[in-house]
Design a protein around this motif. Structure first.
Motif, PDB file in Angstrom:
ATOM      1  N   ALA A 123       0.844  -1.202   0.000  1.00 46.83           N
ATOM      2  CA  ALA A 123       0.000   0.000   0.000  1.00 46.83           C
ATOM      3  C   ALA A 123       0.873   1.242   0.000  1.00 46.83           C
ATOM      4  N   THR A 124       0.283   2.331  -0.481  1.00 46.72           N
ATOM      5  CA  THR A 124       0.858   3.670  -0.316  1.00 46.72           C
ATOM      6  C   THR A 124      -0.205   4.542   0.338  1.00 46.72           C
ATOM      7  N   ALA A 125       0.259   5.461   1.186  1.00 45.30           N
ATOM      8  CA  ALA A 125      -0.646   6.405   1.838  1.00 45.30           C
ATOM      9  C   ALA A 125      -0.005   7.785   1.712  1.00 45.30           C
ATOM     10  N   VAL A 126      -0.626   8.655   0.914  1.00 46.22           N
ATOM     11  CA  VAL A 126      -0.024   9.943   0.579  1.00 46.22           C
ATOM     12  C   VAL A 126      -0.956  11.065   1.019  1.00 46.22           C
ATOM     13  N   ALA A 127      -0.395  12.008   1.772  1.00 44.91           N
ATOM     14  CA  ALA A 127      -1.160  13.154   2.257  1.00 44.91           C
ATOM     15  C   ALA A 127      -0.866  14.383   1.397  1.00 44.91           C
ATOM     16  N   THR A 128      -1.895  15.198   1.169  1.00 47.70           N
ATOM     17  CA  THR A 128      -1.780  16.465   0.444  1.00 47.70           C
ATOM     18  C   THR A 128      -2.356  17.569   1.307  1.00 47.70           C
ATOM     19  N   ASP A 129      -1.627  18.675   1.391  1.00 50.30           N
ATOM     20  CA  ASP A 129      -2.085  19.848   2.159  1.00 50.30           C
ATOM     21  C   ASP A 129      -2.344  19.532   3.621  1.00 50.30           C
ATOM     22  N   GLY A 130      -1.812  18.414   4.109  1.00 49.68           N
ATOM     23  CA  GLY A 130      -1.964  18.066   5.514  1.00 49.68           C
ATOM     24  C   GLY A 130      -3.325  17.540   5.894  1.00 49.68           C
ATOM     25  N   THR A 131      -4.271  17.533   4.956  1.00 46.63           N
ATOM     26  CA  THR A 131      -5.644  17.130   5.279  1.00 46.63           C
ATOM     27  C   THR A 131      -6.160  16.010   4.396  1.00 46.63           C
ATOM     28  N   ASP A 132      -5.770  16.014   3.128  1.00 45.54           N
ATOM     29  CA  ASP A 132      -6.295  15.037   2.171  1.00 45.54           C
ATOM     30  C   ASP A 132      -5.404  13.801   2.143  1.00 45.54           C
ATOM     31  N   LEU A 133      -5.976  12.643   2.446  1.00 44.63           N
ATOM     32  CA  LEU A 133      -5.229  11.389   2.479  1.00 44.63           C
ATOM     33  C   LEU A 133      -5.753  10.451   1.404  1.00 44.63           C
ATOM     34  N   PHE A 180       1.636   0.959   7.366  1.00 45.24           N
ATOM     35  CA  PHE A 180       2.242   1.786   6.324  1.00 45.24           C
ATOM     36  C   PHE A 180       2.393   3.225   6.802  1.00 45.24           C
ATOM     37  N   GLU A 181       3.497   3.827   6.392  1.00 46.10           N
ATOM     38  CA  GLU A 181       3.785   5.222   6.704  1.00 46.10           C
ATOM     39  C   GLU A 181       2.953   6.150   5.822  1.00 46.10           C
ATOM     40  N   ILE A 182       2.524   7.250   6.382  1.00 46.93           N
ATOM     41  CA  ILE A 182       1.863   8.289   5.594  1.00 46.93           C
ATOM     42  C   ILE A 182       2.929   9.265   5.123  1.00 46.93           C
ATOM     43  N   THR A 183       3.076   9.385   3.818  1.00 46.12           N
ATOM     44  CA  THR A 183       4.081  10.273   3.241  1.00 46.12           C
ATOM     45  C   THR A 183       3.403  11.526   2.672  1.00 46.12           C
ATOM     46  N   GLY A 184       4.212  12.404   2.095  1.00 45.46           N
ATOM     47  CA  GLY A 184       3.680  13.637   1.519  1.00 45.46           C
ATOM     48  C   GLY A 184       3.613  14.750   2.550  1.00 45.46           C
ATOM     49  N   ASN A 185       2.716  15.687   2.321  1.00 45.36           N
ATOM     50  CA  ASN A 185       2.539  16.827   3.231  1.00 45.36           C
ATOM     51  C   ASN A 185       1.565  16.432   4.325  1.00 45.36           C
ATOM     52  N   THR A 186       2.092  16.130   5.515  1.00 44.81           N
ATOM     53  CA  THR A 186       1.269  15.590   6.595  1.00 44.81           C
ATOM     54  C   THR A 186       0.898  16.622   7.658  1.00 44.81           C
ATOM     55  N   THR A 187       1.334  17.849   7.496  1.00 44.50           N
ATOM     56  CA  THR A 187       1.015  18.870   8.490  1.00 44.50           C
ATOM     57  C   THR A 187       0.141  19.954   7.877  1.00 44.50           C
ATOM     58  N   VAL A 188      -0.711  20.533   8.694  1.00 48.92           N
ATOM     59  CA  VAL A 188      -1.663  21.549   8.242  1.00 48.92           C
ATOM     60  C   VAL A 188      -1.152  22.924   8.655  1.00 48.92           C
ATOM     61  N   THR A 189      -1.174  23.861   7.721  1.00 50.25           N
ATOM     62  CA  THR A 189      -0.822  25.245   8.052  1.00 50.25           C
ATOM     63  C   THR A 189      -1.899  25.836   8.949  1.00 50.25           C
ATOM     64  N   PRO A 190      -1.532  26.372  10.116  1.00 50.94           N
ATOM     65  CA  PRO A 190      -2.555  26.930  11.019  1.00 50.94           C
ATOM     66  C   PRO A 190      -3.283  28.113  10.371  1.00 50.94           C
ATOM     67  N   THR A 191      -4.576  28.110  10.480  1.00 49.00           N
ATOM     68  CA  THR A 191      -5.415  29.244  10.085  1.00 49.00           C
ATOM     69  C   THR A 191      -6.459  29.442  11.171  1.00 49.00           C
ATOM     70  N   VAL A 223     -10.648  30.460  16.465  1.00 52.17           N
ATOM     71  CA  VAL A 223     -10.453  29.019  16.536  1.00 52.17           C
ATOM     72  C   VAL A 223      -9.776  28.541  15.256  1.00 52.17           C
ATOM     73  N   ASP A 224      -8.779  27.653  15.398  1.00 53.18           N
ATOM     74  CA  ASP A 224      -8.167  27.015  14.237  1.00 53.18           C
ATOM     75  C   ASP A 224      -9.063  25.855  13.818  1.00 53.18           C
ATOM     76  N   PRO A 225      -9.665  25.894  12.622  1.00 54.03           N
ATOM     77  CA  PRO A 225     -10.575  24.816  12.218  1.00 54.03           C
ATOM     78  C   PRO A 225      -9.858  23.512  11.933  1.00 54.03           C
ATOM     79  N   GLY A 226      -8.509  23.534  11.838  1.00 52.93           N
ATOM     80  CA  GLY A 226      -7.760  22.318  11.587  1.00 52.93           C
ATOM     81  C   GLY A 226      -7.809  21.840  10.160  1.00 52.93           C
ATOM     82  N   THR A 227      -8.270  22.695   9.257  1.00 50.78           N
ATOM     83  CA  THR A 227      -8.378  22.324   7.840  1.00 50.78           C
ATOM     84  C   THR A 227      -7.431  23.107   6.950  1.00 50.78           C
TER      85      THR A 227
END
Length: 683
Positions: free
Chosen positions: A435-445, A554-565, A574-578
Motif C-alpha cells: 500500500a501507499t498512503a499519501v497526504a496532500t495539504d496536511g488534510t487530504d489522504l 504503512f507510513e503516511i508520506t507527503g505533506n502531513t502537516t496543516v498550516t494553522p489558520t 479558533v483554528d478549524p484544523g483544515t
C-alpha cells in the motif's frame, strides 16, 4: 478411604529435600462438618470471616461424602471461601493437583492457586469453569488466558494438573485426556483456594496435591526446542536450530546432534562444551535443509551419545517437524483490536501493562513491528470517550463486545501475552499486502492498497484504518491522559471492502478522505494532532470466521502537516484544523473577531430542535442580508443548499431533512460574506 497428609524430609520438615502430599476424600468428616474447623490444613480466607464449607452426602464421586460450593450473590461470589495451605511456597520441582468436580448444568465453578504463603497477595493461576461449558486457565482474574477447553455438566469429571515448576511446564488433563500445556507468568504455588463465583454450583471430591523437589541424577539431556519454520518460500536453505537443556546432575561436555529427513542423515559432533545442570545450549546444525521447488520435508532432530554415556531418560531427546516449501509465504503480523474507554476504571488498570507488551514488540513501527494494534475508544460505560465514532460502533457490533477492556488478536479473544504474539507470528501468511498512503495539504489522504493471494480465501474483506500514534486527553473520568494506537477513521468505513482472494487473485482498493485536525469531539473523525502522528493499517479478514488473515502498517508520506489558520466563532478565534480558516494569522483574526462576535450576537442564530428527526428550524434576526444555508455530511460532502435571498428582521426558516441518513451534519449559514458554522445531529 481416608484423608492423608504426608511430609517427608531427609533432615527436617519443609527443607529443600522435603516431599509434600495431601489427599482428602471427605470420608473422615461427619456430614455437616465444616472442613476448616475440623482440619489443620484447610483454612478460611483470612478476610472472609466464618465462610467455611460443609461436608455433604447429597453427591459424591467416591464413598458418600463431598463438599458443595454455591453462590447466590448478585455480584462477586461467596459466601464459601476456603484455602488448602501447602505449608510453603513451591517454585521448583514437580507439583501435582487432582480433584473430581461435578458442576450443575449451566452454572459453573472456580478455583485458584495462590502464589505466596500470605493468602491474598498474588494469584498464580485462576481456573474458570464457565456457565457455557468452557473452561479457562488464566492469571490476573482472566486478564491473561493461557489455555481454553471444555468440560461436562451434571456428571463427575476429573481435572489433573501436572506442573514441572523447574521447567515452567503446566499440563492440564481432563478425564485422562491432555487438553494442553502452557508456561505461566507466575510460576509458583503456595495454596489452593475454592471460592464460588456468582451463580456457581459445584461439588468437589478426592482432592489430591503433591510436590517432589527437583533432584537431578546422572546424564539427562532434553531437546527442549526445535527452531525451524513450518513454511518457507522456495528456493531456500533452512538452518536446523534448537536448544538442549541439561536436566541431569552431570555436566554435559560432549554430544552428537543428528537430523534426518528419512532419507539422509546428518551428524554434528559437539565437544568442548560445559553445560551445567539447568543450563541450556543453543545450536545450529552445520548441514542445512534445501528446497528448490514445492515440497514437504519431515525432519527429526535428536541428541545422542551424551558424554559417551547413557541418558537416564531418552524419551525427550528428539523432536520432529514438518516443513513445507511453497511459492509464496510472508512473515505474519498479528493484529490486536482492543476496545477501551477513558471512562472505564478497569481499562486504566489493564492498559499500561498491555501497552508495555505492545511496545516490547515494536507495535506499529514501520518495517520493524512484530505486532500491529488498533484501539477503539467506546462511548461507554461513562458519558463517552471523545474518540468514539461510527466506525468504532461498527467494530463493537462486529465482535459483539459488551464490556471493556476487551482485546482480540487476529479476530479471536486474547490472553494478551508474549507467547500469544509469538504463536500468531509463527502462523504462515499467504497474502502479499502492499500500500501507499499519501497526504496532500496536511488534510487530504489517499490510500492505494493491493492484496495478492497465494491461497484460497474466497470470502474476505480488506480494511483500511487510520490510526493515531499517541495523543493526550484529560477529559476522561478514569485517570488516563495518554492514549496510543487509537483509530480515527476506517476507509471507506468499518464495513471494509469485500474481495474474492482465491489463490492467484489480486484485489485493489483506493480510498481517500479529507481530515480536520484538533477540536476532537465524539462522533467525529477529526485527528487529535496531524497526519504525521498517524499510520495506516491494512488488514484482511475472513468474513465467515472473522479471522484476521494478516495485517501491515504503512507510513503516511507527503505533506502531513496543516498550516494553522483561524476563523472567528462566537467563542473567539479558533483554528478549524483544515488550513482553510478565514485568517492566516491569529493577530488578524483577533483584530476582527470582536466585531464579528458582536455581529453574530445580534443575529442570534438557533437550530431547534437539535438533535432533530425529520425537521428542524433555523431562527435568526438578519438586517437586510442575503441568507444562504448549506448542509454538509461528516465527510465534507454538501448534501443540501438553500438560497433565501435578502431577509430582514426575526425569521424562522423550516428545514426538511427526512431524506438524510442519521448522523452528524454541519450547517453553514452565510449572511452576505459572513459565515456561521453549527453542528446538527440527525436522529
Amino acid at each position: 478411604m481416608e484423608k492423608i497428609a504426608l511430609l517427608l524430609s531427609l533432615f527436617s520438615v519443609f527443607t529443600v529435600n522435603a516431599q509434600f502430599s495431601f489427599t482428602d476424600d471427605f470420608e473422615s468428616y461427619a456430614v455437616g462438618d465444616y472442613i476448616a474447623t475440623a482440619d489443620t490444613l484447610w483454612v478460611v480466607w483470612p478476610a472472609a470471616g466464618a465462610e467455611d464449607v460443609q461436608v455433604t452426602d447429597n453427591n459424591a464421586f467416591s464413598g458418600s461424602n463431598s463438599i458443595y460450593l454455591n453462590s447466590t450473590a448478585a455480584t462477586g461470589g461467596g459466601p464459601q471461601d476456603v484455602v488448602l495451605e501447602f505449608g510453603e511456597l513451591f517454585d521448583e520441582g514437580d507439583f501435582m493437583f487432582s480433584a473430581n468436580f461435578y458442576v450443575n448444568n449451566n452454572t459453573g465453578g472456580y478455583f485458584n492457586f495462590q502464589a505466596e504463603t500470605t493468602i491474598g497477595e498474588t494469584w498464580s493461576m485462576d481456573c474458570f469453569m464457565n456457565d457455557d461449558g468452557s473452561i479457562e486457565f488464566s492469571t490476573g482474574g482472566g486478564g491473561t488466558v493461557f489455555l481454553e477447553s471444555t468440560y461436562p455438566f451434571d456428571t463427575w469429571f476429573n481435572l489433573t494438573m501436572n506442573i514441572n515448576l523447574t521447567l515452567n511446564h503446566w499440563q492440564v488433563i481432563i478425564d485422562n485426556q491432555t487438553v494442553g500445556t502452557f508456561e505461566n507468568t507466575i510460576n509458583q504455588v503456595a495454596s489452593f483456594n475454592l471460592y464460588p463465583l456468582s451463580g456457581n454450583q459445584y461439588y468437589i471430591d478426592d482432592v489430591s496435591v503433591s510436590h517432589e523437589p527437583f533432584n537431578p541424577v546422572g546424564i539427562n539431556a532434553i531437546l527442549s526446542d526445535l527452531n525451524v519454520p513450518s513454511y518457507v518460500q522456495f528456493p531456500a536453505d533452512i538452518d536446523i536450530s534448537g536448544t538442549v537443556l541439561n536436566y541431569g546432575a552431570e555436566t554435559i561436555e560432549s554430544m552428537d546432534i543428528v537430523w534426518t529427513d528419512g532419507t539422509d542423515t546428518y551428524t554434528d559432533n559437539i565437544t568442548g562444551v560445559s553445560i551445567a545442570t539447568l543450563e541450556t545450549y543453543d545450536f545450529t546444525h552445520s548441514d542445512q535443509l534445501s528446497f528448490t521447488a514445492a515440497d514437504t520435508a519431515n525432519i527429526t532432530v535428536s541428541i545422542e551419545n551424551i558424554n559417551s554415556g547413557t541418558d537416564v531418560d531418552d524419551s525427550n531427546n528428539s523432536l520432529s517437524s514438518e516443513i513445507y516449501s511453497v511459492e509464496f509465504v510472508a512473515q505474519r503480523l498479528p493484529l490486536y483490536e482492543h476496545f477501551t474507554s477513558n471512562t472505564c476504571g478497569p481499562c486504566a488498570s489493564f492498559n499500561p501493562g498491555f501497552q508495555t507488551l505492545l511496545d516490547a514488540n515494536d507495535v506499529n513501527q514501520i518495517g520493524n513491528a512484530k505486532v500491529a494494534c488498533i484501539k477503539y475508544q467506546v462511548n461507554w460505560p461513562g458519558t463517552g470517550d471523545q474518540s468514539f465514532n461510527e466506525d468504532v460502533g461498527t467494530r463493537v457490533s462486529h465482535y459483539g463486545v459488551s464490556g471493556v477492556p476487551s482485546a482480540h488478536i487476529d479476530g479471536t479473544t486474547t490472553s494478551s501475552s508474549q507467547d500469544e504474539i509469538d504463536e500468531h507470528r509463527n502462523m504462515p501468511s499467504f497474502l502479499d499486502i502492499t500500500a501507499t498512503a499519501v497526504a496532500t495539504d496536511g488534510t487530504d489522504l489517499a490510500v492505494d492498497v493491493s492484496v495478492s493471494s497465494y491461497y484460497d480465501y474466497p470470502n474476505t474483506k480488506t480494511h483500511i484504518a487510520v490510526v493515531e500514534n499517541v495523543y493526550n486527553n484529560t477529559a476522561g473520568s478514569n485517570g488516563e491522559t495518554e492514549f496510543h494506537q487509537v483509530m480515527r477513521k476506517m476507509l471507506p468505513s468499518a464495513n471494509g471492502t469485500s474481495a474474492d482472494l482465491s489463490n492467484g487473485n489480486t484485489t485493489t482498493v483506493f480510498e481517500s478522505y479529507t481530515f480536520a485536525m484538533g477540536n476532537v469531539t465524539q462522533n467525529s473523525f477529526r485527528i487529535w494532532e496531524d497526519l504525521s502522528n498517524c499510520v495506516v493499517i491494512v488488514f484482511v479478514e475472513d468474513q465467515g470466521t472473522k479471522e484476521v488473515l494478516d495485517s501491515r502498517v504503512f507510513e503516511i508520506t507527503g505533506n502531513t502537516t496543516v498550516t494553522p489558520t483561524w476563523e472567528c466563532q462566537a467563542t473567539g478565534c479558533v483554528d478549524p484544523g483544515t488550513g482553510e480558516g478565514e485568517y492566516s494569522t491569529l493577530a488578524d483574526c483577533e483584530a476582527q473577531c470582536v466585531s464579528d462576535i458582536t455581529f453574530w450576537n445580534a443575529i442570534d442564530i438557533k437550530l431547534m430542535p437539535n438533535p432533530a428527526q425529520d425537521n428542524f428550524s433555523i431562527e435568526l434576526n438578519p438586517s437586510s442580508q442575503n441568507v444562504l444555508v448549506s448542509i454538509y455530511s461528516i465527510t465534507g460532502k454538501r448534501v443540501s443548499e438553500f438560497d433565501y435571498g435578502s431577509l430582514q428582521g426575526k425569521q424562522t426558516i423550516p428545514m426538511n431533512i427526512s431524506t438524510l441518513q442519521s448522523g452528524i451534519y454541519t450547517v453553514k449559514i452565510q449572511l452576505d460574506n459572513e459565515v456561521s458554522v453549527h453542528k446538527l445531529i440527525k436522529k
